[in-house]
Design an enzyme around this catalytic site. Structure first.
Site, short mmCIF file in Angstrom:
data_model
loop_
_atom_site.label_atom_id
_atom_site.label_comp_id
_atom_site.label_asym_id
_atom_site.label_seq_id
_atom_site.Cartn_x
_atom_site.Cartn_y
_atom_site.Cartn_z
N HIS A 1 0.84 -1.19 0.00
CA HIS A 1 0.00 0.00 0.00
C HIS A 1 0.88 1.25 0.00
O HIS A 1 1.80 1.38 0.82
CB HIS A 1 -0.89 0.00 1.25
CG HIS A 1 -1.79 1.19 1.36
ND1 HIS A 1 -2.81 1.45 0.47
CD2 HIS A 1 -1.80 2.21 2.25
CE1 HIS A 1 -3.43 2.56 0.81
NE2 HIS A 1 -2.84 3.05 1.89
N GLY B 1 -2.79 11.46 3.71
CA GLY B 1 -2.66 12.45 2.64
C GLY B 1 -1.75 12.05 1.50
O GLY B 1 -1.25 12.90 0.76
N LYS B 2 -1.54 10.75 1.31
CA LYS B 2 -0.62 10.29 0.25
C LYS B 2 -1.15 10.65 -1.14
O LYS B 2 -0.41 11.19 -1.97
CB LYS B 2 -0.42 8.77 0.37
CG LYS B 2 0.20 8.33 1.68
CD LYS B 2 0.48 6.85 1.69
CE LYS B 2 -0.78 6.00 1.62
NZ LYS B 2 -1.64 6.16 2.80
N SER B 3 -2.42 10.35 -1.40
CA SER B 3 -2.99 10.60 -2.74
C SER B 3 -3.10 12.09 -3.02
O SER B 3 -2.85 12.55 -4.14
CB SER B 3 -4.36 9.93 -2.86
OG SER B 3 -4.24 8.53 -2.75
N ASP C 1 -2.29 3.73 -4.35
CA ASP C 1 -2.95 2.74 -3.49
C ASP C 1 -2.20 1.42 -3.43
O ASP C 1 -1.79 0.99 -2.36
CB ASP C 1 -4.41 2.51 -3.93
CG ASP C 1 -5.17 1.69 -2.90
OD1 ASP C 1 -5.13 2.07 -1.71
OD2 ASP C 1 -5.77 0.66 -3.26
N GLU D 1 -7.64 7.59 -5.94
CA GLU D 1 -8.82 7.78 -5.09
C GLU D 1 -8.60 9.00 -4.20
O GLU D 1 -7.62 9.08 -3.46
CB GLU D 1 -9.05 6.55 -4.21
CG GLU D 1 -10.21 6.73 -3.23
CD GLU D 1 -10.25 5.69 -2.15
OE1 GLU D 1 -11.05 5.83 -1.21
OE2 GLU D 1 -9.45 4.72 -2.21
#
Length: 318
Positions: free
Chosen positions: A142, A162-164, A181, A206
């Site tokens: 992930h 807050g990665k995306s 993801d 996403e």
């Protein structure tokens, strides 16, 4: 057999742009499970004790010239013995026309015969290079993989950190997305890790509150990339006031992925921090370190201090 992975002969034919001289069945059902090839030498003399029938076999000028020294009956006997070992396929290189004895043995033992005009060494190198990627040990983890200033950055952290969102900001700043993801990581050599997205979710991101978006369609082809080497891991975590974070950058923390040591940075997240800019700086700083320059060391040296730290091994839940 190198591992539990395999590649269909159809993919090999497409990758190397091979012509089919004889195909006994559906090439999708013929699986290649070895990254190496066979160039028969001792095998042509009859020594087959260590014959590996998981490898593709190549026949080039040298092998063809040796077979040319035999009578038709001898050639038939030699080729029949080798083909009885059931190699997955035979590739005849340099545009050579296969001997009819070879074609007869292929039909008898149901061995695919493929042809190419390329040099044998070039075909061998192309097969090994392709198989090193396709058969490489791999894990799926992930995270988000982006390319920033030529550096492959694997961004990890807890769900919702807050990665995306950071990846979207990096794309807007001209960098490229490889995977969101789920990141499929392959060990393609003893020193290299390559990351990619699973094909069914490639280029999708996403975003909570918005939903699923297609980065390639929204931002254009320049915003995405299929694969990228993993040069650094960025671990995002919520800011902890009780934790002491590295402020000098002298501690070289490493994490282990598939047996390869990769630099890792922990970046605390709190409102007001521009993560995209911080990650850009981290990417450029990592490039400088690989080129032999460390700003913290230069500062300490100018202050007359000496600092010599061994890289610290950091455990990450892979």
């Amino acid at each position: 057999m190198d591992n539990n992975f395999s590649v269909s002969l159809t993919k090999v034919i497409k990758e190397l742009q091979l012509d089919t001289a004889y195909m006994p069945g559906n090439p999708d059902d013929i699986l290649i499970a070895s990254r190496d090839v066979i160039r028969p030498g001792l095998e042509l003399t009859g020594f087959l004790d260590y014959f590996d029938n998981t490898r593709l076999m190549l026949i080039g000028n040298t092998e063809n010239a040796y077979l040319n020294k035999f009578s038709s009956e001898q050639r038939k006997h030699v080729i029949d013995r080798i083909f009885a070992m059931k190699p997955p396929a035979v590739i005849v290189t340099r545009g050579i026309t296969p001997y009819h004895e070879l074609m007869d043995a292929a039909e008898k033992h149901q061995i695919p015969i493929l042809r190419t005009a390329d040099a044998t060494s070039e075909v061998s190198a192309a097969i090994v290079s392709y198989m090193n990627v396709e058969l490489a040990p791999r894990i799926t983890r992930h995270g988000v993989l982006v390319e920033v200033y030529g550096e492959g950055l694997l961004i990890v952290g807890d769900s919702g950190v807050g990665k995306s969102e950071t990846a979207i900001e990096l794309i807007k700043r001209g960098h490229r997305l490889i995977a969101d993801d789920a990141v499929e990581i392959r060990k393609v050599s003893k020193k290299s890790l390559v990351g990619a997205a699973p094909e069914n979710i490639r280029h999708f991101i996403e975003l909570r509150g918005i939903g699923i978006i297609n980065a390639r369609r929204l931002f254009g082809m320049g915003a995405v990339k299929l694969t990228e080497n993993i040069d650094m891991v960025i671990n995002l975590e919520l800011w902890d006031n009780k934790k002491v974070y590295d402020r000098m950058g002298m501690d070289n923390e490493m994490t282990d992925i598939l047996g390869i040591e990769v630099p890792i940075l922990t970046i605390p997240v709190k409102p007001g921090r521009n993560l995209a800019v911080i990650i850009e700086v981290a990417a450029m700083n990592n490039r400088q370190k690989k080129m032999g320059y460390n700003a913290a060391q230069e500062l300490l040296a100018s202050l007359g201090l000496v600092y010599d730290a061994e890289p610290e091994k950091k455990s990450v839940d892979w």
